[in-house]
Design an enzyme around this catalytic site. Structure first.
Site, mmCIF file in Angstrom:
data_model
loop_
_atom_site.group_PDB
_atom_site.id
_atom_site.type_symbol
_atom_site.label_atom_id
_atom_site.label_comp_id
_atom_site.label_asym_id
_atom_site.label_seq_id
_atom_site.Cartn_x
_atom_site.Cartn_y
_atom_site.Cartn_z
ATOM 1 C CD GLU A 85 -5.403 1.026 0.313
ATOM 2 O OE1 GLU A 85 -4.190 0.321 0.355
ATOM 3 O OE2 GLU A 85 -5.583 2.070 -0.675
ATOM 4 C CG ASP A 86 -4.092 0.692 4.984
ATOM 5 O OD1 ASP A 86 -4.218 -0.479 4.282
ATOM 6 O OD2 ASP A 86 -3.204 1.561 4.749
#
Length: 681
Positions: A85-86
């Site tokens: 996600e990051d």
């Protein structure tokens, strides 16, 4: 503020390794270290709002899961849960570096990032839905997410105030209830109190201060109880662990609000927990407690014989303790206590004894209902609405006439009971008796009720049932049956726009009707689902007017509304008088009725009150094979009784039969159909 496990502070990978070894000396530490270093490298240039290196967050999530004694695969997934996600890391790389199983766990807790032109609420709902569907296949997904939410809430003070409120409300509305429904009270209680502190700060401080002001008095009281009980149990060679039970702030607040009680009226402010080794000792200890202090009637619950759907087991009793103070006591075994604290996570603690894989636990009501919600709902808004309804359900226990215990959610009705027995019984329900008395199907059941369902081969669900059916299972089966009754159009749809997925299913397919043009009537006739023939229009959305509630047998007329299809009125409907200047919008319709369609109709019964009058009225209605959707009874001056019902009827002949039967009942003075000015509130 209550804390979870070790105090919140920056910790290193050795803290996690040491925690794992306390319960799993042979754990695969090498893979845990690889996952940690992989995540540390992926997040190398990232920092949290607190200024700490980002790796602190996944590490703390891993430690929380280790405190829950989770397997190393789950802990590795926690360490890696934000890398997709990051960072630029892909799931394919995780599969290559580790395993498909680990990649699936990481994917389950990864937010959906490709949703465009959607509101934040929709995006959050889509992500939550994705995660819960992944949970059906592997429940470790939701456990990782809950641990992630715990650490985020512990460090929420670094977020802007507005974001704190939004995150805390979401946690209080969704994640804390999910944890509680999964039996993870240790997690849910902390999430509730952390969120409570943000959302209701004034109430939080008030309860905290009241508990603090009486802390020494309460501790001394419970210590005295402990000494008395240990001495008495020692005479029976029983040496259980006895402790005061901490009451969480939000739990007190919730009881005060829901039960409209003051702080002093909450019984379990003073509470003890007794933990023993053997099941048989639980009931022996209960007997001793009831000989020492008088039990309060109606405050005993045996969740050992009848566990909650989240696997919770314990004996609960409230007694009048020394000095006349009410006191709650919980009695359970050590294994029951671990399950009560950790819920589904406790499975990993005892998996060697149970000889089952982590995926064997699929009997939880919430997980079963999520699967039904996924199958049933077509969009995230409906999914979230039904999920919230499911999350806030408490449980009641009712009985069949033969004494079988049926677990239902609170506020359940005889319809929920019928479907809980068997789907075929639910689909053919026509009435119900509770404690030998005939009641409307929307009646809310209470624990201890004896429920009997009346069925008929001609009985079937109605849309009205969805307004009061509580359980996900019942609603799913009702909707499925109703969906099958909707006819498919055979019209040419080549030029029609694709219908929106979020649009509700109507009785017919909706087409646009000219708003201002005069309709040239053509000799085209099409029979709609409700048995209505319309001249000069096909495939038209039909709406039955609620002001006059026409039913088959009435003389009716259609009125072309602006953008809402055709509304069917009785020709005598007063509402039509104000529309006489727009005669070009009236259209001829013929209503022949449909054998399988039921229509709501409002009637009133006036009578001189007597014993069993309402029962006799309800019995006669039941004999006419109709459902009572709603009922209201009022006794006015001089014993004048007025009953108002909303019934389902097939048409005028059916209604006439019902009214004739009711007119023959002793003391009934009048029966009539309510006009458009009378509304049952």
């Amino acid at each position: 503020m209550p804390e979870f496990g070790l105090k919140i502070r920056s910790r290193d990978i050795q803290t996690l390794i040491d925690q794992i070894r306390t319960y799993s000396p042979d754990a695969d530490i090498e893979t845990v270290m690889r996952a940690y270093h992989f995540a540390e490298e992926a997040h190398r240039d990232q920092k949290r709002l607190s200024g700490e290196p980002y790796i602190i967050h996944p590490l703390e999530v891993g430690i929380i899961l280790a405190q829950l004694h989770m397997d190393t695969m789950t802990i590795c997934a926690a360490l890696l849960h934000d890398v997709v996600e990051d960072t630029g890391t892909t799931l394919d790389r995780i599969k290559k570096e580790f395993s498909v199983e680990l990649a699936q766990l990481v994917d389950g807790v990864t937010k959906i990032s490709h949703i465009k032109n959607r509101s934040r609420a929709t995006a959050q709902a889509e992500t939550l839905r994705k995660m819960l569907i992944a949970t059906i296949n592997d429940m470790r997904v939701i456990i990782i997410k809950l641990a992630d939410k715990v650490h985020n809430m512990r460090t929420i003070m670094f977020q802007p105030q507005e974001k704190q409120l939004r995150i805390a409300r979401e946690t209080l509305d969704i994640y804390a209830p999910i944890a509680r429904r999964l039996g993870m009270s240790q997690i849910s209680s902390e999430l509730e109190d952390l969120s409570f502190h943000i959302v209701y700060r004034e109430e939080y401080d008030e309860i905290k201060n009241q508990l603090r002001d009486r802390e020494h008095e309460r501790e001394a009281y419970l210590e005295n109880i402990k000494i008395i009980l240990q001495e008495k149990l020692g005479e029976m060679d029983l040496k259980p662990e006895i402790s005061g039970r901490a009451k969480h702030y939000f739990s007190i607040f919730r009881k005060m609000k829901m039960q409209d009680k003051s702080f002093e009226d909450i019984y379990d402010i003073r509470a003890i927990r007794v933990i023993t080794n053997e099941l048989r000792d639980c009931y022996a200890i209960l007997g001793v407690i009831h000989t020492l202090w008088s039990p309060i009637a109606g405050r005993f619950k045996d969740y050992i014989a009848v566990p909650k759907s989240n696997m919770y087991q314990s004996l609960h009793t409230t007694v009048i303790g020394p000095e006349g103070h009410p006191m709650e006591v919980q009695i359970r075994t050590r294994e029951m206590h671990e399950t009560a604290q950790m819920g589904i996570a406790a499975h990993w603690l005892y998996k060697e004894k149970r000889k089952g894989s982590p995926r064997d636990y699929k009997d939880l009501t919430l997980l079963n209902n999520i699967n039904k919600l996924y199958t049933e709902t077509g969009n995230s808004r409906e999914f979230m609405k039904d999920l919230k309804m499911d999350l806030y359900e408490d449980e009641i226990f009712v009985f069949t006439p033969k004494g079988k215990i049926i677990k239902l959610s609170s506020d359940s009705t005889p319809v929920d009971f019928a479907f809980a027995i068997h789907s075929e019984i639910g689909l053919h329900t026509t009435g119900a008796k509770v404690n030998s008395k005939l009641v409307p199907l929307r009646t809310k059941l209470k624990s201890g009720d004896i429920v009997e369902v009346l069925t008929s081969k001609n009985g079937h669900p109605s849309e009205a049932w969805l307004k009061f059916a509580k359980s996900t299972g019942a609603r799913y089966k009702i909707r499925s049956w109703l969906r099958k009754q909707t006819p498919k159009t055979t019209e040419d749809t080549a030029e029609k726009p694709e219908p929106k997925k979020d649009r509700k299913v109507h009785r017919t397919v909706e087409v646009k009707i000219p708003e201002d043009e005069h309709i040239k009537l053509r000799k085209v006739t099409r029979k709609q689902k409700d048995g209505i023939f319309i001249e000069g229009a096909s495939n038209v959305l039909i709406k039955i007017s609620q002001c006059c509630q026409p039913i088959p047998g009435d003389n009716v007329v259609g009125f072309i509304t602006r953008g809402r299809g055709i509304t069917i009125h009785k020709k005598t409907c007063p509402s039509l008088k104000r529309l006489e200047s727009e005669k070009e919008r009236f259209i001829k319709v013929v209503w022949e009725g449909s054998e399988n369609t039921m229509y709501p109709v409002k009637i009133a019964v006036e009578a001189m009150d007597r014993t069993n009058l309402l029962k006799d009225v309800a019995d006669e209605i039941s004999l006419c094979k109709t459902n009572i959707i709603r009922a209201e009874a009022t006794v006015k001056e001089k014993g004048h009784a007025v009953f108002k019902f909303i019934l389902e009827v097939k048409g005028n002949e059916h209604l006439k039969e019902i009214m004739q039967r009711l007119n023959k009942i002793r003391n009934v003075t009048d029966v009539y159909k309510l006009n458009e000015k009378v509304v049952i509130k």
